[in-house]
Design a protein around this motif. Structure first.
Motif, PDB file in Angstrom:
ATOM      1  N   ALA A  69       0.575  -1.098   0.088  1.00  0.00           N
ATOM      2  CA  ALA A  69       0.036   0.045   0.041  1.00  0.00           C
ATOM      3  C   ALA A  69       0.912   1.195   0.076  1.00  0.00           C
ATOM      4  N   ILE A  70       2.043   1.145   0.670  1.00  0.00           N
ATOM      5  CA  ILE A  70       2.994   2.241   0.688  1.00  0.00           C
ATOM      6  C   ILE A  70       3.672   2.601  -0.682  1.00  0.00           C
ATOM      7  N   TYR A  71       3.992   1.425  -1.425  1.00  0.00           N
ATOM      8  CA  TYR A  71       4.609   1.741  -2.572  1.00  0.00           C
ATOM      9  C   TYR A  71       3.568   2.187  -3.711  1.00  0.00           C
ATOM     10  N   LEU A  72       2.230   1.828  -3.480  1.00  0.00           N
ATOM     11  CA  LEU A  72       1.131   2.224  -4.467  1.00  0.00           C
ATOM     12  C   LEU A  72       0.996   4.026  -4.210  1.00  0.00           C
ATOM     13  N   MET A  73       1.635   4.599  -2.993  1.00  0.00           N
ATOM     14  CA  MET A  73       1.381   5.753  -2.627  1.00  0.00           C
ATOM     15  C   MET A  73       2.755   6.579  -3.203  1.00  0.00           C
ATOM     16  N   HIS A  74       3.951   5.893  -2.782  1.00  0.00           N
ATOM     17  CA  HIS A  74       5.151   6.471  -3.094  1.00  0.00           C
ATOM     18  C   HIS A  74       6.135   5.394  -3.278  1.00  0.00           C
ATOM     19  N   ASN A  75       6.920   5.409  -4.597  1.00  0.00           N
ATOM     20  CA  ASN A  75       7.861   4.392  -4.869  1.00  0.00           C
ATOM     21  C   ASN A  75       9.167   4.732  -4.398  1.00  0.00           C
ATOM     22  N   GLY A  76       9.391   4.922  -3.036  1.00  0.00           N
ATOM     23  CA  GLY A  76      10.667   4.888  -2.559  1.00  0.00           C
ATOM     24  C   GLY A  76      10.869   6.379  -2.125  1.00  0.00           C
ATOM     25  N   GLU A  77      12.013   6.758  -1.843  1.00  0.00           N
ATOM     26  CA  GLU A  77      12.315   7.997  -1.044  1.00  0.00           C
ATOM     27  C   GLU A  77      13.072   8.805  -2.341  1.00  0.00           C
ATOM     28  N   PHE A  78      12.724   9.906  -2.291  1.00  0.00           N
ATOM     29  CA  PHE A  78      13.353  10.834  -3.580  1.00  0.00           C
ATOM     30  C   PHE A  78      14.848  11.011  -3.436  1.00  0.00           C
ATOM     31  N   ARG A  79      15.766  10.704  -4.229  1.00  0.00           N
ATOM     32  CA  ARG A  79      16.853  10.800  -4.240  1.00  0.00           C
ATOM     33  C   ARG A  79      17.657  11.192  -5.720  1.00  0.00           C
ATOM     34  N   ASP A  80      17.126  12.226  -6.427  1.00  0.00           N
ATOM     35  CA  ASP A  80      17.528  12.551  -7.650  1.00  0.00           C
ATOM     36  C   ASP A  80      19.123  12.866  -7.304  1.00  0.00           C
ATOM     37  N   LEU A  81      20.246  12.415  -7.873  1.00  0.00           N
ATOM     38  CA  LEU A  81      21.596  12.944  -7.778  1.00  0.00           C
ATOM     39  C   LEU A  81      21.727  14.217  -8.390  1.00  0.00           C
ATOM     40  N   ASP A  82      21.139  14.440  -9.504  1.00  0.00           N
ATOM     41  CA  ASP A  82      21.225  15.915 -10.130  1.00  0.00           C
ATOM     42  C   ASP A  82      20.369  16.946  -9.367  1.00  0.00           C
ATOM     43  N   TYR A  83      19.349  16.397  -8.869  1.00  0.00           N
ATOM     44  CA  TYR A  83      18.542  17.814  -7.905  1.00  0.00           C
ATOM     45  C   TYR A  83      19.227  18.090  -6.647  1.00  0.00           C
ATOM     46  N   HIS A  84      19.815  16.914  -5.896  1.00  0.00           N
ATOM     47  CA  HIS A  84      20.531  17.148  -4.854  1.00  0.00           C
ATOM     48  C   HIS A  84      21.939  17.734  -5.056  1.00  0.00           C
ATOM     49  N   ALA A  85      21.846  19.011  -4.430  1.00  0.00           N
ATOM     50  CA  ALA A  85      23.274  19.719  -4.434  1.00  0.00           C
ATOM     51  C   ALA A  85      23.855  19.041  -3.085  1.00  0.00           C
ATOM     52  N   ASP A  86      25.278  19.604  -3.038  1.00  0.00           N
ATOM     53  CA  ASP A  86      25.970  19.242  -1.863  1.00  0.00           C
ATOM     54  C   ASP A  86      25.218  19.469  -0.480  1.00  0.00           C
ATOM     55  N   ASP A  87      24.713  20.805  -0.562  1.00  0.00           N
ATOM     56  CA  ASP A  87      24.157  21.163   0.931  1.00  0.00           C
ATOM     57  C   ASP A  87      22.693  20.833   1.158  1.00  0.00           C
ATOM     58  N   VAL A  88      22.254  19.932   0.078  1.00  0.00           N
ATOM     59  CA  VAL A  88      20.872  19.551   0.136  1.00  0.00           C
ATOM     60  C   VAL A  88      20.832  18.226   0.876  1.00  0.00           C
TER      61      VAL A  88
END
Length: 261
Positions: A49-68
């Motif tokens: 049921a959780i995966y049908l809500m959200h497929n894991g934690e958001f971890r876009d390496l292009d999005y995450h800067a060093d200070d994020v």
């Protein structure tokens, strides 16, 4: 479903503390079925049921800067996407195959708590990892518990974990435990003194399990009682360097000011 309610509350508590989206969009039924076919197990309904809500934690390496910073939603472990779960499962399955071919002549000792709930092993093909800490340690759904264990219980295992704990008897129970740790302000994050773009999660206090009269703690690693857990927590705070405002901080979920230098 109760697991969805707990997860929503966790997201609501953590979202003010982080600059990025916390989770991915939903997985599809076909994606879940493909994962289940790959690992040879059907996910418990509460985890599905959780995966049908959200497929894991958001971890876009292009999005995450060093200070994020990445929040590590599962009580200090990163909630894996279905693809990450499959990759993690494959990695541990490869280790099992290697150990079957080349047994360790000096095997380490492993202990499950409560006694006889978890197989005393480094890894087992029935352990399906749904979260990881990035250092070789995982949280897993246990499909092959020991004689006093519960099918679907949530356990820890991995490179650093010789003490294995039945953290909860099912995934819903684990989310309830995680939510309570945040609500009671017992779970803390500190900025890693050596890698400034990483957070380290610590449970301040002990997780009580039946170890034959003793109290054991999963977090921080190595603590066997409340005093040791608090000592490790204090030592890690002392390791934090003196920094300018905003560079070194702790986060205690529930504080009015999330970032404290």
């Amino acid at each position: 479903m109760q697991s969805c309610d707990y997860f929503k509350q966790i997201l609501e508590l953590l979202s003010p503390y982080f600059q990025t989206p916390l989770v991915n969009g939903p997985a599809t039924e076909s994606e879940i079925q493909a994962l289940e076919s790959h690992i040879g197990h059907s996910l418990p309904d509460d985890l599905r049921a959780i995966y049908l809500m959200h497929n894991g934690e958001f971890r876009d390496l292009d999005y995450h800067a060093d200070d994020v910073l990445i929040p590590m939603l599962m009580c200090g472990y990163v909630f894996t996407s279905l693809d990450e779960m499959a990759s993690e499962y494959d990695m541990w399955a490869g280790i099992i195959r290697d150990e079957e071919r080349f047994p360790d002549p000096f095997p380490a000792e492993y202990h499950g708590y409560p006694v006889d709930t978890i197989k005393a092993a480094y890894v087992d093909k029935g352990w399906i990892p749904f979260a990881k800490d990035g250092g070789g340690n995982c949280l897993a759904i246990d499909f092959s518990p020991d004689k006093r264990g519960t099918q679907g219980q949530v356990i820890n295992f991995g490179r650093d974990d010789h003490d294995l704990f039945q953290i909860a008897k099912d995934f819903t129970g684990f989310l309830k435990f995680t939510l309570e740790m945040y609500q009671q302000k017992r779970f803390h994050y500190i900025l890693d003194p050596e890698e400034k773009d990483n957070l380290i999660g610590f449970l301040n206090g002990s997780m009580k399990v039946d170890t034959g009269g003793a109290t054991a703690s999963k977090w921080p690693y190595g603590a066997k009682n409340r005093e040791e857990a608090q000592k490790i927590w204090a030592e890690n705070l002392e390791r934090l360097p003196d920094t300018e405002e905003g560079e070194g901080f702790t986060i205690t979920v529930g504080d009015e000011e999330p970032y404290r230098s």
